[in-house]
Design a protein around this motif. Structure first.
Motif, PDB file in Angstrom:
ATOM      1  N   VAL A  28      -2.239   0.226   1.867  1.00  0.00           N
ATOM      2  CA  VAL A  28      -3.357   0.346   2.799  1.00  0.00           C
ATOM      3  C   VAL A  28      -3.041   1.401   3.857  1.00  0.00           C
ATOM      4  CG1 VAL A  28      -4.338  -1.955   2.454  1.00  0.00           C
ATOM      5  CG2 VAL A  28      -2.512  -1.656   4.100  1.00  0.00           C
ATOM      6  N   PHE A  29      -4.032   2.248   4.122  1.00  0.00           N
ATOM      7  CA  PHE A  29      -3.882   3.329   5.094  1.00  0.00           C
ATOM      8  C   PHE A  29      -4.062   2.827   6.519  1.00  0.00           C
ATOM      9  CE2 PHE A  29      -4.674   5.978   1.426  1.00  0.00           C
ATOM     10  CZ  PHE A  29      -3.855   7.069   1.684  1.00  0.00           C
ATOM     11  N   SER A  30      -3.275   3.388   7.425  1.00  0.00           N
ATOM     12  CA  SER A  30      -3.444   3.113   8.851  1.00  0.00           C
ATOM     13  C   SER A  30      -4.765   3.717   9.315  1.00  0.00           C
ATOM     14  CB  SER A  30      -2.284   3.723   9.643  1.00  0.00           C
ATOM     15  OG  SER A  30      -2.273   5.133   9.512  1.00  0.00           O
ATOM     16  N   PRO A  31      -5.295   3.244  10.434  1.00  0.00           N
ATOM     17  CA  PRO A  31      -6.568   3.782  10.934  1.00  0.00           C
ATOM     18  C   PRO A  31      -6.543   5.302  11.171  1.00  0.00           C
ATOM     19  CG  PRO A  31      -6.090   1.725  12.033  1.00  0.00           C
ATOM     20  CD  PRO A  31      -4.874   2.069  11.217  1.00  0.00           C
ATOM     21  N   ASP A  32      -5.373   5.869  11.489  1.00  0.00           N
ATOM     22  CA  ASP A  32      -5.313   7.319  11.707  1.00  0.00           C
ATOM     23  C   ASP A  32      -5.020   8.096  10.422  1.00  0.00           C
ATOM     24  OD1 ASP A  32      -2.595   6.905  11.284  1.00  0.00           O
ATOM     25  OD2 ASP A  32      -1.964   7.764  13.208  1.00  0.00           O
ATOM     26  N   GLY A  33      -4.806   7.384   9.297  1.00  0.00           N
ATOM     27  CA  GLY A  33      -4.587   8.035   8.008  1.00  0.00           C
ATOM     28  C   GLY A  33      -3.212   8.658   7.824  1.00  0.00           C
ATOM     29  N   ARG A  34      -2.308   8.475   8.769  1.00  0.00           N
ATOM     30  CA  ARG A  34      -0.974   9.094   8.692  1.00  0.00           C
ATOM     31  C   ARG A  34       0.082   8.195   8.052  1.00  0.00           C
ATOM     32  NH1 ARG A  34       0.283  13.067  13.288  1.00  0.00           N
ATOM     33  NH2 ARG A  34      -1.761  13.626  14.078  1.00  0.00           N
ATOM     34  N   TRP A  35      -0.218   6.914   7.899  1.00  0.00           N
ATOM     35  CA  TRP A  35       0.771   5.941   7.440  1.00  0.00           C
ATOM     36  C   TRP A  35       0.166   5.034   6.385  1.00  0.00           C
ATOM     37  CZ3 TRP A  35       5.472   7.000   9.243  1.00  0.00           C
ATOM     38  CH2 TRP A  35       5.532   7.809  10.376  1.00  0.00           C
ATOM     39  N   VAL A  36       1.005   4.593   5.443  1.00  0.00           N
ATOM     40  CA  VAL A  36       0.581   3.665   4.401  1.00  0.00           C
ATOM     41  C   VAL A  36       1.478   2.436   4.484  1.00  0.00           C
ATOM     42  CG1 VAL A  36       0.301   3.304   1.923  1.00  0.00           C
ATOM     43  CG2 VAL A  36      -0.166   5.551   2.905  1.00  0.00           C
ATOM     44  N   ALA A  37       0.873   1.264   4.594  1.00  0.00           N
ATOM     45  CA  ALA A  37       1.621   0.007   4.578  1.00  0.00           C
ATOM     46  C   ALA A  37       1.538  -0.578   3.175  1.00  0.00           C
ATOM     47  CB  ALA A  37       1.044  -0.974   5.600  1.00  0.00           C
ATOM     48  N   TYR A  38       2.633  -1.177   2.745  1.00  0.00           N
ATOM     49  CA  TYR A  38       2.668  -1.755   1.406  1.00  0.00           C
ATOM     50  C   TYR A  38       3.759  -2.816   1.354  1.00  0.00           C
ATOM     51  CZ  TYR A  38       6.612   1.441   0.896  1.00  0.00           C
ATOM     52  OH  TYR A  38       7.785   2.118   1.080  1.00  0.00           O
ATOM     53  N   ALA A  39       3.711  -3.659   0.331  1.00  0.00           N
ATOM     54  CA  ALA A  39       4.765  -4.640   0.083  1.00  0.00           C
ATOM     55  C   ALA A  39       5.612  -4.138  -1.070  1.00  0.00           C
ATOM     56  CB  ALA A  39       4.160  -5.999  -0.254  1.00  0.00           C
ATOM     57  N   SER A  40       6.916  -4.250  -0.915  1.00  0.00           N
ATOM     58  CA  SER A  40       7.840  -3.832  -1.954  1.00  0.00           C
ATOM     59  C   SER A  40       8.959  -4.854  -2.074  1.00  0.00           C
ATOM     60  CB  SER A  40       8.428  -2.464  -1.615  1.00  0.00           C
ATOM     61  OG  SER A  40       9.478  -2.141  -2.514  1.00  0.00           O
ATOM     62  N   ASN A  41       9.397  -5.085  -3.306  1.00  0.00           N
ATOM     63  CA  ASN A  41      10.519  -6.001  -3.527  1.00  0.00           C
ATOM     64  C   ASN A  41      11.798  -5.237  -3.860  1.00  0.00           C
ATOM     65  OD1 ASN A  41      10.026  -5.176  -6.125  1.00  0.00           O
ATOM     66  ND2 ASN A  41       9.852  -7.223  -6.985  1.00  0.00           N
ATOM     67  N   GLU A  42      11.901  -4.010  -3.400  1.00  0.00           N
ATOM     68  CA  GLU A  42      13.074  -3.194  -3.708  1.00  0.00           C
ATOM     69  C   GLU A  42      14.367  -3.787  -3.149  1.00  0.00           C
ATOM     70  OE1 GLU A  42      13.362   0.606  -1.163  1.00  0.00           O
ATOM     71  OE2 GLU A  42      11.237   0.098  -1.160  1.00  0.00           O
ATOM     72  N   THR A  43      14.281  -4.667  -2.159  1.00  0.00           N
ATOM     73  CA  THR A  43      15.469  -5.313  -1.588  1.00  0.00           C
ATOM     74  C   THR A  43      15.758  -6.656  -2.261  1.00  0.00           C
ATOM     75  OG1 THR A  43      14.201  -6.463   0.107  1.00  0.00           O
ATOM     76  CG2 THR A  43      15.035  -4.271   0.680  1.00  0.00           C
ATOM     77  N   GLY A  44      14.920  -7.052  -3.232  1.00  0.00           N
ATOM     78  CA  GLY A  44      15.085  -8.339  -3.898  1.00  0.00           C
ATOM     79  C   GLY A  44      14.107  -9.387  -3.411  1.00  0.00           C
ATOM     80  N   ARG A  45      13.356  -9.078  -2.343  1.00  0.00           N
ATOM     81  CA  ARG A  45      12.325  -9.965  -1.807  1.00  0.00           C
ATOM     82  C   ARG A  45      11.214  -9.061  -1.295  1.00  0.00           C
ATOM     83  NH1 ARG A  45      14.008 -13.497   3.325  1.00  0.00           N
ATOM     84  NH2 ARG A  45      14.415 -11.486   4.268  1.00  0.00           N
ATOM     85  N   TYR A  46       9.979  -9.506  -1.437  1.00  0.00           N
ATOM     86  CA  TYR A  46       8.872  -8.697  -0.926  1.00  0.00           C
ATOM     87  C   TYR A  46       8.948  -8.597   0.588  1.00  0.00           C
ATOM     88  CZ  TYR A  46       6.487  -7.894  -5.274  1.00  0.00           C
ATOM     89  OH  TYR A  46       6.176  -7.446  -6.527  1.00  0.00           O
ATOM     90  N   GLU A  47       8.912  -7.392   1.086  1.00  0.00           N
ATOM     91  CA  GLU A  47       8.894  -7.082   2.508  1.00  0.00           C
ATOM     92  C   GLU A  47       7.780  -6.073   2.751  1.00  0.00           C
ATOM     93  OE1 GLU A  47      10.693  -8.573   4.724  1.00  0.00           O
ATOM     94  OE2 GLU A  47      12.507  -9.253   3.715  1.00  0.00           O
ATOM     95  N   ILE A  48       7.364  -5.943   4.000  1.00  0.00           N
ATOM     96  CA  ILE A  48       6.339  -4.975   4.374  1.00  0.00           C
ATOM     97  C   ILE A  48       7.020  -3.702   4.852  1.00  0.00           C
ATOM     98  CG2 ILE A  48       4.394  -4.472   5.920  1.00  0.00           C
ATOM     99  CD1 ILE A  48       3.830  -6.601   3.733  1.00  0.00           C
ATOM    100  N   TRP A  49       6.566  -2.590   4.309  1.00  0.00           N
ATOM    101  CA  TRP A  49       7.089  -1.271   4.640  1.00  0.00           C
ATOM    102  C   TRP A  49       5.940  -0.380   5.095  1.00  0.00           C
ATOM    103  CZ3 TRP A  49      12.346  -0.217   3.864  1.00  0.00           C
ATOM    104  CH2 TRP A  49      13.058  -1.205   3.184  1.00  0.00           C
ATOM    105  N   VAL A  50       6.254   0.586   5.920  1.00  0.00           N
ATOM    106  CA  VAL A  50       5.293   1.613   6.319  1.00  0.00           C
ATOM    107  C   VAL A  50       5.928   2.957   5.992  1.00  0.00           C
ATOM    108  CG1 VAL A  50       4.147   2.720   8.286  1.00  0.00           C
ATOM    109  CG2 VAL A  50       4.172   0.240   8.101  1.00  0.00           C
ATOM    110  N   ARG A  51       5.143   3.828   5.371  1.00  0.00           N
ATOM    111  CA  ARG A  51       5.643   5.136   4.934  1.00  0.00           C
ATOM    112  C   ARG A  51       4.681   6.227   5.379  1.00  0.00           C
ATOM    113  NH1 ARG A  51       6.737   6.533  -1.343  1.00  0.00           N
ATOM    114  NH2 ARG A  51       7.935   8.436  -1.037  1.00  0.00           N
ATOM    115  N   SER A  52       5.229   7.351   5.806  1.00  0.00           N
ATOM    116  CA  SER A  52       4.384   8.464   6.258  1.00  0.00           C
ATOM    117  C   SER A  52       3.584   9.020   5.085  1.00  0.00           C
ATOM    118  CB  SER A  52       5.235   9.564   6.897  1.00  0.00           C
ATOM    119  OG  SER A  52       6.201  10.056   5.983  1.00  0.00           O
TER     120      SER A  52
END
Length: 116
Positions: A28-52
């Motif tokens: 999901v995109f941030s309101p300003d369109g500069r960031w994307v939030a997502y869930a990833s289990n790359e650490t072994g558990r789903y966590e919330i990440w934000v990526r430019s």
């Protein structure tokens, strides 16, 4: 694997390399369109990440005890996500230099089929 996002007018936007383990719970995109939030289990558990976006050069882990289903608030500078029966909230500052506060409990409720 990469993803091509569509612009609001339906035209293809830039390609974005999909983060590892982020196949579920959407992006999901941030309101300003500069960031994307997502869930990833790359650490072994789903966590919330934000990526430019669109460069993908900056990645920040927002949740600390797991999370899925991120949702930006358009009016309140917060990022919400679910952790079991709890909806968590992190106050964020958008723009070129993203910042956030440690998430806290927004509210707790029963979800069908979800146990604590």
């Amino acid at each position: 694997v990469s993803v091509t996002f569509l612009r609001p007018d339906g035209a293809p936007g830039p390609e974005w390399a999909r983060p590892p383990g982020s196949d579920a719970w959407g992006h999901v995109f941030s309101p300003d369109g500069r960031w994307v939030a997502y869930a990833s289990n790359e650490t072994g558990r789903y966590e919330i990440w934000v990526r430019s976006y669109p460069d993908g050069d900056t990645t920040r882990q927002i949740s600390v005890e797991g999370g899925i289903e991120p949702l930006w608030c358009d009016e309140c500078d917060e990022l919400f996500f679910r952790n079991g029966n709890r909806w968590m909230s992190s106050t964020v500052t958008l723009g070129p230099a993203f910042s956030w506060e440690t998430p806290g409990l927004a509210f707790e409720t029963e979800f069908c089929g979800i146990s604590r």
